[in-house]
Design a protein around this motif. Sequence first.
Motif, PDB file in Angstrom:
ATOM      1  N   GLN A  40      29.435  27.984 -37.052  1.00 26.00           N
ATOM      2  CA  GLN A  40      30.777  27.535 -36.711  1.00 26.00           C
ATOM      3  C   GLN A  40      30.691  26.711 -35.433  1.00 26.00           C
ATOM      4  OE1 GLN A  40      33.703  30.470 -35.518  1.00 26.00           O
ATOM      5  NE2 GLN A  40      35.307  29.242 -36.447  1.00 26.00           N
ATOM      6  N   GLY A  41      31.276  25.526 -35.450  1.00 28.55           N
ATOM      7  CA  GLY A  41      31.231  24.635 -34.299  1.00 28.55           C
ATOM      8  C   GLY A  41      30.185  23.546 -34.414  1.00 28.55           C
ATOM      9  N   ASP A  42      29.306  23.634 -35.423  1.00 29.94           N
ATOM     10  CA  ASP A  42      28.302  22.584 -35.607  1.00 29.94           C
ATOM     11  C   ASP A  42      28.975  21.254 -35.921  1.00 29.94           C
ATOM     12  OD1 ASP A  42      25.939  23.985 -35.174  1.00 29.94           O
ATOM     13  OD2 ASP A  42      25.472  24.251 -37.303  1.00 29.94           O
TER      14      ASP A  42
ATOM     15  N   ALA B 238      39.675  21.043 -44.182  1.00 26.94           N
ATOM     16  CA  ALA B 238      39.368  20.706 -45.572  1.00 26.94           C
ATOM     17  C   ALA B 238      38.162  21.546 -45.974  1.00 26.94           C
ATOM     18  CB  ALA B 238      39.070  19.219 -45.706  1.00 26.94           C
ATOM     19  N   ASN B 239      37.694  21.362 -47.184  1.00 22.90           N
ATOM     20  CA  ASN B 239      36.510  22.072 -47.665  1.00 22.90           C
ATOM     21  C   ASN B 239      35.482  21.063 -48.145  1.00 22.90           C
ATOM     22  OD1 ASN B 239      37.500  24.793 -47.362  1.00 22.90           O
ATOM     23  ND2 ASN B 239      38.882  24.341 -49.047  1.00 22.90           N
ATOM     24  N   ALA B 240      34.209  21.408 -47.971  1.00 25.23           N
ATOM     25  CA  ALA B 240      33.132  20.519 -48.394  1.00 25.23           C
ATOM     26  C   ALA B 240      31.934  21.342 -48.848  1.00 25.23           C
ATOM     27  CB  ALA B 240      32.739  19.591 -47.249  1.00 25.23           C
ATOM     28  N   LYS B 241      31.057  20.703 -49.603  1.00 26.20           N
ATOM     29  CA  LYS B 241      29.858  21.352 -50.141  1.00 26.20           C
ATOM     30  C   LYS B 241      28.752  21.392 -49.088  1.00 26.20           C
ATOM     31  CE  LYS B 241      30.999  19.476 -54.633  1.00 26.20           C
ATOM     32  NZ  LYS B 241      30.679  18.426 -55.578  1.00 26.20           N
ATOM     33  N   VAL B 242      27.937  22.419 -49.169  1.00 24.62           N
ATOM     34  CA  VAL B 242      26.811  22.558 -48.242  1.00 24.62           C
ATOM     35  C   VAL B 242      25.531  22.045 -48.892  1.00 24.62           C
ATOM     36  CG1 VAL B 242      27.801  24.498 -46.979  1.00 24.62           C
ATOM     37  CG2 VAL B 242      26.402  24.939 -48.998  1.00 24.62           C
TER      38      VAL B 242
ATOM     39  N   GLU C 183      32.446  25.667 -51.681  1.00 24.27           N
ATOM     40  CA  GLU C 183      32.601  24.875 -50.460  1.00 24.27           C
ATOM     41  C   GLU C 183      32.921  25.753 -49.258  1.00 24.27           C
ATOM     42  OE1 GLU C 183      35.672  22.150 -51.700  1.00 24.27           O
ATOM     43  OE2 GLU C 183      34.212  20.875 -52.719  1.00 24.27           O
ATOM     44  N   ILE C 184      32.703  25.193 -48.060  1.00 27.05           N
ATOM     45  CA  ILE C 184      33.046  25.892 -46.820  1.00 27.05           C
ATOM     46  C   ILE C 184      34.089  25.067 -46.066  1.00 27.05           C
ATOM     47  CG2 ILE C 184      30.778  26.989 -46.654  1.00 27.05           C
ATOM     48  CD1 ILE C 184      30.170  25.014 -44.309  1.00 27.05           C
ATOM     49  N   PRO C 185      34.838  25.702 -45.168  1.00 24.77           N
ATOM     50  CA  PRO C 185      35.848  24.966 -44.404  1.00 24.77           C
ATOM     51  C   PRO C 185      35.220  24.092 -43.320  1.00 24.77           C
ATOM     52  CG  PRO C 185      35.814  27.259 -43.716  1.00 24.77           C
ATOM     53  CD  PRO C 185      34.873  27.137 -44.871  1.00 24.77           C
ATOM     54  N   VAL C 186      35.806  22.925 -43.136  1.00 22.32           N
ATOM     55  CA  VAL C 186      35.445  22.029 -42.040  1.00 22.32           C
ATOM     56  C   VAL C 186      36.737  21.553 -41.391  1.00 22.32           C
ATOM     57  CG1 VAL C 186      33.233  21.244 -42.980  1.00 22.32           C
ATOM     58  CG2 VAL C 186      35.315  20.002 -43.568  1.00 22.32           C
TER      59      VAL C 186
ATOM     60  N   CYS D  37      32.052  22.177 -38.325  1.00 18.14           N
ATOM     61  CA  CYS D  37      31.853  23.304 -39.241  1.00 18.14           C
ATOM     62  C   CYS D  37      32.837  24.428 -38.928  1.00 18.14           C
ATOM     63  CB  CYS D  37      30.419  23.813 -39.121  1.00 18.14           C
ATOM     64  SG  CYS D  37      30.014  25.086 -40.325  1.00 18.14           S
ATOM     65  N   GLY D  38      33.405  25.027 -39.974  1.00 12.53           N
ATOM     66  CA  GLY D  38      34.406  26.064 -39.806  1.00 12.53           C
ATOM     67  C   GLY D  38      33.915  27.488 -39.960  1.00 12.53           C
ATOM     68  N   GLN D  39      32.666  27.693 -40.360  1.00 11.07           N
ATOM     69  CA  GLN D  39      32.173  29.068 -40.513  1.00 11.07           C
ATOM     70  C   GLN D  39      30.653  29.114 -40.454  1.00 11.07           C
ATOM     71  OE1 GLN D  39      33.533  29.780 -44.716  1.00 11.07           O
ATOM     72  NE2 GLN D  39      31.524  30.705 -44.947  1.00 11.07           N
ATOM     73  N   ASP D  40      30.122  30.291 -40.122  1.00 11.29           N
ATOM     74  CA  ASP D  40      28.673  30.509 -40.150  1.00 11.29           C
ATOM     75  C   ASP D  40      28.222  30.676 -41.600  1.00 11.29           C
ATOM     76  OD1 ASP D  40      28.691  30.551 -37.381  1.00 11.29           O
ATOM     77  OD2 ASP D  40      28.445  32.713 -37.222  1.00 11.29           O
TER      78      ASP D  40
END
Length: 126
Positions: free
Chosen positions: A38-40, A26-30, A81-84, A63-66
């Motif tokens: 990535q991996g957090d 999914a995607n979410a706001k930072v 948003e970033i991927p999670v 987390c899906g990306q740096d």
Amino acid sequence: MGKTIIPTITHTYRKLNLDNEKLRRANAKVTTATAYKQGDLLVLSAANVLTHAVDESTWNVICGQDVSIAEATRKASNGIEIPVYFGGVFSVEAVSLNGVLLATSKYDAVRAKATLNNIELSKVKV
């Protein structure tokens, strides 16, 4: 003639996602001024905003990306948003808290929480 010395560089790569077919994303706001790796292990709020987990038992997505601090500030300001990941099979050796890989003594706790989150954290045999 001078000698050319080539330094030895070692890079350890830890594969995070172990099964693309089971992956749920999914995607979410930072959060402004916050770096993500990535991996957090992250906490997703009811407002769809990500924060870093306090420890290995207080997370619900991966987390899906740096994202650098500067990038996070831009993304937060613009609603990008970033991927999670909220489902799938991942390597327990590749997840982290705020960019720091977990100690092996934390694996059982993080894997127990993963099971409750419908995520599988597997130990990878090398």
